[in-house]
Motif scaffolding. Structure first.
Motif, mmCIF file in Angstrom:
data_model
loop_
_atom_site.group_PDB
_atom_site.id
_atom_site.type_symbol
_atom_site.label_atom_id
_atom_site.label_comp_id
_atom_site.label_asym_id
_atom_site.label_seq_id
_atom_site.Cartn_x
_atom_site.Cartn_y
_atom_site.Cartn_z
ATOM 1 N N LYS A 102 0.844 -1.191 0.000
ATOM 2 C CA LYS A 102 0.000 0.000 0.000
ATOM 3 C C LYS A 102 0.888 1.252 0.000
ATOM 4 O O LYS A 102 0.701 2.156 -0.827
ATOM 5 C CB LYS A 102 -0.873 -0.043 1.251
ATOM 6 N N ASP A 103 1.867 1.285 0.884
ATOM 7 C CA ASP A 103 2.755 2.450 0.948
ATOM 8 C C ASP A 103 3.622 2.548 -0.303
ATOM 9 O O ASP A 103 3.906 3.641 -0.783
ATOM 10 C CB ASP A 103 3.625 2.375 2.205
ATOM 11 N N TYR A 106 1.635 4.241 -3.005
ATOM 12 C CA TYR A 106 1.572 5.698 -2.853
ATOM 13 C C TYR A 106 2.911 6.330 -3.200
ATOM 14 O O TYR A 106 2.980 7.393 -3.816
ATOM 15 C CB TYR A 106 1.206 6.067 -1.412
ATOM 16 N N PHE A 107 3.989 5.659 -2.771
ATOM 17 C CA PHE A 107 5.320 6.232 -2.967
ATOM 18 C C PHE A 107 5.683 6.281 -4.454
ATOM 19 O O PHE A 107 6.028 7.332 -4.982
ATOM 20 C CB PHE A 107 6.356 5.414 -2.191
ATOM 21 N N ARG A 217 -3.862 9.523 -3.969
ATOM 22 C CA ARG A 217 -3.824 9.078 -2.574
ATOM 23 C C ARG A 217 -4.859 9.849 -1.798
ATOM 24 O O ARG A 217 -4.685 11.043 -1.596
ATOM 25 C CB ARG A 217 -2.433 9.307 -1.985
ATOM 26 N N ASN B 301 8.274 7.427 10.923
ATOM 27 C CA ASN B 301 6.977 8.078 10.728
ATOM 28 C C ASN B 301 7.088 9.594 10.816
ATOM 29 O O ASN B 301 6.551 10.317 9.985
ATOM 30 C CB ASN B 301 5.988 7.585 11.789
ATOM 31 N N ASP B 314 6.623 11.150 -1.558
ATOM 32 C CA ASP B 314 5.476 10.840 -0.716
ATOM 33 C C ASP B 314 5.964 10.340 0.651
ATOM 34 O O ASP B 314 6.956 9.610 0.748
ATOM 35 C CB ASP B 314 4.609 9.772 -1.386
ATOM 36 N N SER B 316 4.868 8.170 2.405
ATOM 37 C CA SER B 316 4.695 6.729 2.597
ATOM 38 C C SER B 316 6.019 5.969 2.522
ATOM 39 O O SER B 316 6.041 4.763 2.751
ATOM 40 C CB SER B 316 3.714 6.168 1.566
ATOM 41 N N GLY B 319 6.539 3.819 5.556
ATOM 42 C CA GLY B 319 5.897 2.514 5.553
ATOM 43 C C GLY B 319 6.637 1.516 4.679
ATOM 44 O O GLY B 319 6.701 0.333 4.993
#
Lengths: 327, 344
Positions: A102-103, A106-107, A217, B301, B314, B316, B319
């Motif tokens: 998922k990340d 987005y990345f 996103r 984070n 981004d 993210s 993560g």
């Protein structure tokens, strides 16, 4: 409700359900072979992004779908190899993958966010689209919608009417027995984990190139993977019932949008929660139905007994357990 | 000593896989890995204010991870931790909404945290009960309950607890200042919450490794049938473990409400429940590495927040790094197990 809006509703349900059916059937194949791929939510999103990116850059839908399917298969391969061959818990690998993919989506997808990309056009089926009232709405859908319906029959036929389907179910139910009959359970399981993953990937592309076009996103399909997993259980691991579950959910979703007008204070997300209590209930029934006292109670209520029988479906016996050949 | 050496080697191996993988991804999107890692570091440890923000993530993350450890010891996969955190936040917010008229603010805050822990443990008990009495696997019961918890919090924010006039994703009305956990001069983190997390570490270490309960729990996790011979009830231990797990997650939710957001928002969990599962997996289900890994994850984070502004990346990425570490760990642990199997 007049005829036209009813067919519109039906068409909306078919379109909304299409990617969900493809993903859930893919997972059904994987789980029937005894492997649980928990990465669905992440792999749907990542393959949706890759599919959009590939189609945007190449202008080809075929390439978009192919890239998405490969993405789904690669993620599934990790679940398969880490689980089946390295003996790690399949759910642990799948869970870590779902969060990471998922990340990752987005990345890597950041530069493609909110771009106007290619979008599947509706395909008119000859003859059928000429049927008055029903035809123009029901039979003017993107190709992937028809394919999703075709896939239901195909998966059912493969599982229950072919020798390979029998082998698939055998490694999911009793890998030891299959092994003594000369089948390599681990290879079979890896194969169907890959096939299932590829279908999940294709479902991702069906979202980003057709049903929920574009990338961003959030993309808007977050959580759908978990719903697909719930639907596989709710459908008792039977392809037709799984597909019906997907259609039921799509129906709830489409209806939910209209219900928003009735109860504007309740956000649509509350309606989206519905499949999960249903999944828990299905699992509860499944286990209660095996108890003597519960069966006696059911005998006095034939209506309820029928419902329980319809909802019931047993999980593949070796689901989630890694087979060791030397045991 | 032998053990320590092996853990060090494992850690280095994990970093040797996850590091290059992440660098490759960064290179793929045309960013300099050195710059990105630099920003991640300066964004989290660069100043006291930033570090205190890291601690604010570390506290709930550590509480959830510690809770998970109890469940894992008994052999339960408490994936429902996310929903337990959410319900904990609901419980705490429910008490704080009542206001300060009756008693001293500190007493109300304590009661609120207690209500959070209570609601979290009840939500966990539901999953445990479904498992033991209904035969529903805790992963599916937990996942399902997570989404139901999401439904509950959305319904509360848009329904009964909505702001006067406007209901929105921005959450409920903020609580009065007296009901915020007090902070020391210049701190952005509540010392009370910090002490709570530290106490939880010490208590968990003692309970799991030195108390009779902890030892029995381990036995239940290893072989639930054998413990019956010793007159232990595996069901009681499973339920107790998941209740403790839920209570700690609920406490984390309570901290999110009372010490950080000061209101209830839809994203109150910040995904820390799910993230704590990754923390415990990377710790290979052991207690000692948990505070360190939680700090590492919290720093990622917080450090990633400035990536969009500084590098147009981004956030993210955090993560991705966390996931890459866990997958590398699963690979390293898996290969080690394979080698052990081949040797023995």
């Amino acid at each position: 409700m007049n005829n036209l809006s009813l067919t519109l509703l039906l068409a909306g349900v078919l379109a909304t359900a299409a990617p969900l059916i493809i993903a859930a059937l893919g997972e059904t194949l994987t789980e029937k072979a005894g492997v649980i791929n928990l990465s669905l939510d992440g792999s749907l999103l990542l393959s949706a992004m890759v599919g959009f990116m590939a189609a945007y850059e190449s202008g080809s839908f075929t390439l978009g779908f192919a890239a998405a399917a490969v993405t789904g298969a690669v993620i599934a391969a990790l679940v398969g190899i880490f689980g089946i061959y390295l003996g790690q818990l399949q759910v642990a690998v799948g869970f870590a993958l779902t969060l990471m993919c998922k990340d990752l989506a987005y990345f890597l997808g950041n530069p493609y966010a909110r771009l106007q990309g290619p979008q599947l056009l509706s395909l008119e089926l000859p003859w059928l689209s000429d049927i008055p009232l029903l035809g123009p709405v029901l039979f003017r859908q993107p190709l992937v919608v028809y394919l999703s319906l075709l896939l239901i029959a195909l998966v059912w036929w493969y599982l229950y009417r072919t020798g390979r389907g029998l082998e698939l179910r055998a490694v999911g139910e009793n890998p030891e027995a299959a092994y003594t009959r000369g089948i390599d359970p681990r290879r079979k399981q890896l194969l169907y984990t890959l096939v299932g993953g590829a279908l999940v990937g294709a479902a991702g592309a069906a979202f980003s190139l057709g049903i929920k076009p574009g990338w961003g996103r959030p993309q808007g399909i977050e959580g759908i993977g978990w719903i697909a997993l719930a639907i596989v259980i709710f459908g008792g691991w039977h392809p037709v019932k799984v597909a019906l579950g997907a259609l039921l959910f799509a129906f709830l979703q489409v209806i939910g949008i209209s219900l928003q007008g009735v109860w504007p204070s309740i956000p649509a997300q509350v309606f989206q929660v519905a499949p999960f209590p249903m999944m828990i209930l299905a699992l509860l029934l499944l286990n209660l139905a095996q108890r003597e006292t519960f069966r006696h109670a059911l005998q006095r209520r034939p209506g309820l007994a029928l419902l329980v029988r319809r909802l019931q479906g047993a999980p593949p016996r070796a689901l989630g357990q890694n087979f060791k050949p030397d045991r | 000593m032998q053990n320590l050496k092996q853990h060090l080697i494992d850690t280095l191996l994990i970093l040797a896989i996850a590091g290059p993988f992440t660098s490759l991804l960064l290179a793929l999107v045309g960013a300099s890995p050195a710059d990105a890692f630099g920003h991640l570091f300066s964004g989290s440890f660069g100043s006291w204010s930033k570090f205190s923000r890291v601690l604010n993530v570390w506290i709930p993350l550590t509480l959830c991870s510690l809770g998970l450890l109890y469940a894992f010891r008994s052999g339960l996969w408490n994936i429902g931790v996310e929903g337990q955190l959410v319900l904990g936040a609901v419980g705490t917010a429910g008490v704080l909404r009542l206001g300060v008229d009756a008693a001293s603010p500190l007493l109300v805050l304590m009661l609120a945290l207690l209500a959070g822990a209570l609601l979290g443990s009840l939500w966990a008990l539901l999953a445990g009960w479904l498992k033991i009495k209904g035969g529903v696997h805790e992963i599916f019961a937990g996942l399902g309950l997570n989404f139901v918890a999401m439904g509950i919090i959305l319904w509360l924010i848009f329904g009964p607890w909505k702001r006067p006039g406007i209901a929105s994703m921005s959450g409920t009305e903020p609580f009065p200042r007296e009901l915020w956990f007090p902070m020391l001069e210049g701190w952005r983190v509540s010392p009370f919450a910090l002490a709570l997390a530290l106490a939880a570490i010490v208590i968990t270490a003692w309970v799991l490794n030195h108390s009779r309960f902890g030892l029995n729990l381990k036995a239940v996790g290893h072989n639930p049938r054998a413990v019956l011979l010793y007159g232990l009830s595996p069901q009681t231990y499973l339920l107790t473990a998941i209740i403790i797990s839920g209570a700690l997650a609920g406490l984390a939710g309570g901290v999110q409400v009372s010490a950080i957001y000061h209101r209830l928002i839809p994203a109150i969990s910040s995904g820390y429940g799910y993230l704590s599962l990754l923390v415990v997996m990377l710790a290979n289900f052991r207690l000692l590495p948990i505070p360190l890994i939680a700090l590492f994850f919290a720093a990622l984070n917080v450090g990633s927040i400035q990536l969009p502004m500084m590098m147009q990346l981004d956030s993210s990425l955090a993560g991705v790094i966390q996931g890459a570490c866990v997958l590398s760990a699963l690979l390293v642990f898996g290969l080690r197990r394979l080698k052990k199997g081949a040797d023995g």
